[in-house]
Motif scaffolding. Structure first.
Motif, PDB file in Angstrom:
ATOM      1  N   VAL A  91      12.313   3.771   0.634  1.00 36.57           N
ATOM      2  CA  VAL A  91      13.509   4.261   1.325  1.00 36.57           C
ATOM      3  C   VAL A  91      13.535   3.769   2.778  1.00 36.57           C
ATOM      4  N   LEU A  92      12.387   3.801   3.424  1.00 38.17           N
ATOM      5  CA  LEU A  92      12.335   3.403   4.834  1.00 38.17           C
ATOM      6  C   LEU A  92      12.493   1.888   4.979  1.00 38.17           C
ATOM      7  N   LEU A  93      11.897   1.136   4.063  1.00 39.14           N
ATOM      8  CA  LEU A  93      12.048  -0.324   4.105  1.00 39.14           C
ATOM      9  C   LEU A  93      13.486  -0.713   3.768  1.00 39.14           C
ATOM     10  N   ALA A  94      14.098   0.011   2.843  1.00 42.55           N
ATOM     11  CA  ALA A  94      15.478  -0.287   2.449  1.00 42.55           C
ATOM     12  C   ALA A  94      16.448  -0.060   3.603  1.00 42.55           C
ATOM     13  N   ALA A  95      16.040   0.782   4.553  1.00 39.67           N
ATOM     14  CA  ALA A  95      16.931   1.089   5.685  1.00 39.67           C
ATOM     15  C   ALA A  95      16.848   0.036   6.788  1.00 39.67           C
ATOM     16  N   LEU A  96      15.894  -0.880   6.678  1.00 35.20           N
ATOM     17  CA  LEU A  96      15.726  -1.913   7.713  1.00 35.20           C
ATOM     18  C   LEU A  96      16.616  -3.114   7.424  1.00 35.20           C
ATOM     19  N   PRO A  97      16.901  -3.929   8.449  1.00 35.39           N
ATOM     20  CA  PRO A  97      17.532  -5.227   8.191  1.00 35.39           C
ATOM     21  C   PRO A  97      16.667  -6.008   7.192  1.00 35.39           C
ATOM     22  N   GLU A  98      17.309  -6.767   6.304  1.00 39.67           N
ATOM     23  CA  GLU A  98      16.565  -7.399   5.199  1.00 39.67           C
ATOM     24  C   GLU A  98      15.407  -8.288   5.688  1.00 39.67           C
ATOM     25  N   ALA A  99      15.657  -9.035   6.761  1.00 40.56           N
ATOM     26  CA  ALA A  99      14.613  -9.952   7.241  1.00 40.56           C
ATOM     27  C   ALA A  99      13.378  -9.172   7.689  1.00 40.56           C
ATOM     28  N   GLU A 100      13.645  -8.032   8.287  1.00 45.64           N
ATOM     29  CA  GLU A 100      12.542  -7.209   8.780  1.00 45.64           C
ATOM     30  C   GLU A 100      11.752  -6.612   7.609  1.00 45.64           C
ATOM     31  N   ALA A 101      12.489  -6.130   6.609  1.00 47.60           N
ATOM     32  CA  ALA A 101      11.834  -5.557   5.431  1.00 47.60           C
ATOM     33  C   ALA A 101      10.979  -6.619   4.740  1.00 47.60           C
ATOM     34  N   ARG A 102      11.543  -7.844   4.641  1.00 45.03           N
ATOM     35  CA  ARG A 102      10.796  -8.903   3.977  1.00 45.03           C
ATOM     36  C   ARG A 102       9.534  -9.261   4.758  1.00 45.03           C
ATOM     37  N   ALA A 103       9.656  -9.286   6.081  1.00 45.97           N
ATOM     38  CA  ALA A 103       8.489  -9.608   6.911  1.00 45.97           C
ATOM     39  C   ALA A 103       7.382  -8.564   6.700  1.00 45.97           C
ATOM     40  N   ILE A 104       7.769  -7.300   6.570  1.00 42.78           N
ATOM     41  CA  ILE A 104       6.771  -6.242   6.348  1.00 42.78           C
ATOM     42  C   ILE A 104       6.130  -6.417   4.971  1.00 42.78           C
ATOM     43  N   LEU A 105       6.947  -6.751   3.972  1.00 45.18           N
ATOM     44  CA  LEU A 105       6.391  -7.007   2.631  1.00 45.18           C
ATOM     45  C   LEU A 105       5.385  -8.155   2.659  1.00 45.18           C
ATOM     46  N   GLU A 106       5.763  -9.233   3.372  1.00 42.25           N
ATOM     47  CA  GLU A 106       4.864 -10.400   3.434  1.00 42.25           C
ATOM     48  C   GLU A 106       3.548 -10.024   4.099  1.00 42.25           C
ATOM     49  N   ALA A 107       3.618  -9.107   5.075  1.00 41.47           N
ATOM     50  CA  ALA A 107       2.413  -8.709   5.812  1.00 41.47           C
ATOM     51  C   ALA A 107       1.597  -7.663   5.054  1.00 41.47           C
ATOM     52  N   SER A 108       2.161  -7.121   3.971  1.00 43.72           N
ATOM     53  CA  SER A 108       1.491  -6.043   3.246  1.00 43.72           C
ATOM     54  C   SER A 108       0.439  -6.586   2.282  1.00 43.72           C
ATOM     55  N   ASP A 109      -0.603  -5.807   2.105  1.00 42.48           N
ATOM     56  CA  ASP A 109      -1.618  -6.119   1.100  1.00 42.48           C
ATOM     57  C   ASP A 109      -1.106  -5.526  -0.218  1.00 42.48           C
ATOM     58  N   ARG A 110      -0.328  -6.322  -0.947  1.00 41.78           N
ATOM     59  CA  ARG A 110       0.401  -5.797  -2.104  1.00 41.78           C
ATOM     60  C   ARG A 110      -0.462  -5.844  -3.370  1.00 41.78           C
ATOM     61  N   ARG A 111      -1.224  -4.789  -3.579  1.00 41.95           N
ATOM     62  CA  ARG A 111      -2.072  -4.695  -4.762  1.00 41.95           C
ATOM     63  C   ARG A 111      -1.330  -4.042  -5.914  1.00 41.95           C
ATOM     64  N   ALA A 112      -1.717  -4.389  -7.120  1.00 41.57           N
ATOM     65  CA  ALA A 112      -1.218  -3.677  -8.291  1.00 41.57           C
ATOM     66  C   ALA A 112      -2.150  -2.487  -8.524  1.00 41.57           C
ATOM     67  N   ASN A 113      -1.818  -1.345  -7.919  1.00 39.88           N
ATOM     68  CA  ASN A 113      -2.648  -0.143  -8.081  1.00 39.88           C
ATOM     69  C   ASN A 113      -2.707   0.287  -9.533  1.00 39.88           C
ATOM     70  N   THR A 114      -1.608   0.053 -10.232  1.00 39.78           N
ATOM     71  CA  THR A 114      -1.524   0.399 -11.654  1.00 39.78           C
ATOM     72  C   THR A 114      -0.779  -0.761 -12.330  1.00 39.78           C
ATOM     73  N   PRO A 115      -0.747  -0.759 -13.665  1.00 40.86           N
ATOM     74  CA  PRO A 115       0.002  -1.836 -14.347  1.00 40.86           C
ATOM     75  C   PRO A 115       1.498  -1.787 -14.021  1.00 40.86           C
ATOM     76  N   PHE A 116       1.973  -0.670 -13.431  1.00 48.45           N
ATOM     77  CA  PHE A 116       3.411  -0.519 -13.161  1.00 48.45           C
ATOM     78  C   PHE A 116       3.814  -0.948 -11.747  1.00 48.45           C
ATOM     79  N   THR A 117       2.826  -1.214 -10.895  1.00 46.46           N
ATOM     80  CA  THR A 117       3.137  -1.498  -9.485  1.00 46.46           C
ATOM     81  C   THR A 117       3.900  -2.801  -9.313  1.00 46.46           C
ATOM     82  N   LYS A 118       5.041  -2.719  -8.641  1.00 41.65           N
ATOM     83  CA  LYS A 118       5.798  -3.922  -8.302  1.00 41.65           C
ATOM     84  C   LYS A 118       5.178  -4.536  -7.052  1.00 41.65           C
ATOM     85  N   THR A 119       4.821  -5.810  -7.117  1.00 42.84           N
ATOM     86  CA  THR A 119       4.176  -6.448  -5.961  1.00 42.84           C
ATOM     87  C   THR A 119       4.930  -7.690  -5.493  1.00 42.84           C
TER      88      THR A 119
END
Lengths: 251, 251
Positions: free
Chosen positions: B143-171
């Motif tokens: 919800v908080l990322l969706a409220a940001l300008p798209e470029a900013e949200a994408r930059a945060i995603l790129e900087a995130s350590d996006r692990r698949a915590n479960t088989p359902f995790t979108k990364t």
């Protein structure tokens, strides 16, 4: 410690962070200078450093802390085994007796909550890990002060801002020292509406395997649910069980 | 900002505090030097300063933080109106639906809990104000990322350590960006066991009177109580009421 081992800028910066609180959430450079006793130029540099690092936001006049600052306190809560070890016992105890259960440690004249299992809120303030209360008038504070050498406990009392929060609050150091002696003899402390009208609480020390008091455990309840006189009979047995179990767990 | 306005020793000291965490509660000077990238002499001075001020304890080899460090995070929690304003609404909401309700804000790639009303613990971790979760796989984070300008949200995603915590995790960042677009359209986010197996949650944005998103609100529940598909029907109406009420309260 040699003087050259001390980073003055770091010490001043920490002082600046502590200048912010509920009554002063937004501060100017002058406010911080006044609050901390630091000169204006130093206060300004500390604040600008906090802003540059993202720990504070600055609108050109006012500074306020950002959630990034929570990383600092969280470093303690996540790094310290005590909250993690105690929490499941608090959860069970709180469920069993239907009242809030908490654990805290002493920091200067205050107790600091390190873990809490809350039932319906009965106090006017919202307690959570990191929350602080004056030690002299809180049941956990009495238990922790009673565990100190007498001279140390008295020095903390002398340094405390001992207000009569209610007509029942004990504020006289001699009376409180006698109270600590009683707490030591009986092994627990009961507070009857000394912090807030309508609130009673009972606390006992949590000792590690070597018998050192490392924290206090309490149950707080509305006086309407359990008068102070009834707390011992109602809650002490379950609390003693937790105390015994944690003696093994706390290394 | 001019370079002379920056207090290097303060910045380094804060870095040293953040070096401590659950996995590293006790650190030597060398540990801290390695962890922070600071040279040994600087790490040593920062640690000795913390010890001198009572923010850390030192046994001659290991340093560990003391509860005094909680003053720093508490300065934020007590100084910020958000937790205080939101808490009573969380308490009511949590009682009404019988599940835990929380509010959080974004800090970098993480969400930080600022208030929480907990029911029986359903997660393997104990969440409290100050707790952090990765934003990309938490309902409030979406919800908080969706409220940001798209470029900013994408930059945060790129900087995130996006692990698949479960088989359902979108990364995948593209998949997540589509998810954010959906969250914006529908006004809420639902997570189906992406953080932890067995846990579902639903979140919506909390806006102030000017329509700015200032935090996120969520309800988390065991998948066994409410499958992700049922969360909207079960919890969204009560959450919408809180959202509307808080729009007036949050200045």
């Amino acid at each position: 410690m040699r003087e050259t081992d001390f980073i003055g800028g770091f010490a001043k910066g920490l002082k600046v962070i502590e200048a912010f609180d509920e009554a002063k959430p937004r501060l100017t450079i002058s406010d911080v200078s006044k609050e901390t006793g630091l000169d204006r130029a130093t206060a300004r540099r500390c604040l600008l450093t906090l802003a540059e690092l993202g720990y504070a936001a600055y609108d050109g006049k006012f500074f306020q802390l950002t959630p990034k600052i929570l990383r600092l306190g969280h470093a303690y809560l996540s790094a310290t085994p005590l909250p993690r070890l105690v929490q499941p016992y608090l959860d069970q105890l709180s469920d069993k007796v239907g009242q809030s259960a908490s654990a805290s440690v002493l920091d200067g004249t205050e107790i600091v909550y390190v873990a809490r299992a809350a039932q319906k809120r009965v106090m006017s303030i919202n307690l959570m890990p990191g929350s602080r209360l004056p030690a002299y008038c809180a049941s956990m504070g009495r238990v922790l002060l009673a565990a100190l050498p007498e001279a140390e406990a008295r020095a903390i009392l002398e340094a405390s801002d001992r207000r009569a929060n209610t007509p029942f609050t004990k504020t006289d150091p001699d009376v409180l020292m006698e109270e600590f002696a009683r707490v030591r003899r009986q092994g627990f402390a009961v507070i009857d509406q000394e912090l807030e009208i309508g609130l009673c609480s009972i606390a006992l020390p949590l000792e590690n395997a070597r018998g050192r008091v490392v924290a206090a455990l309490n149950i707080g309840a509305p006086a309407a649910h359990a008068a102070a006189g009834e707390m011992v009979e109602r809650y002490l047995p379950a609390m003693r069980e937790v105390q015994a179990a944690l003696r093994q767990v706390l290394a």
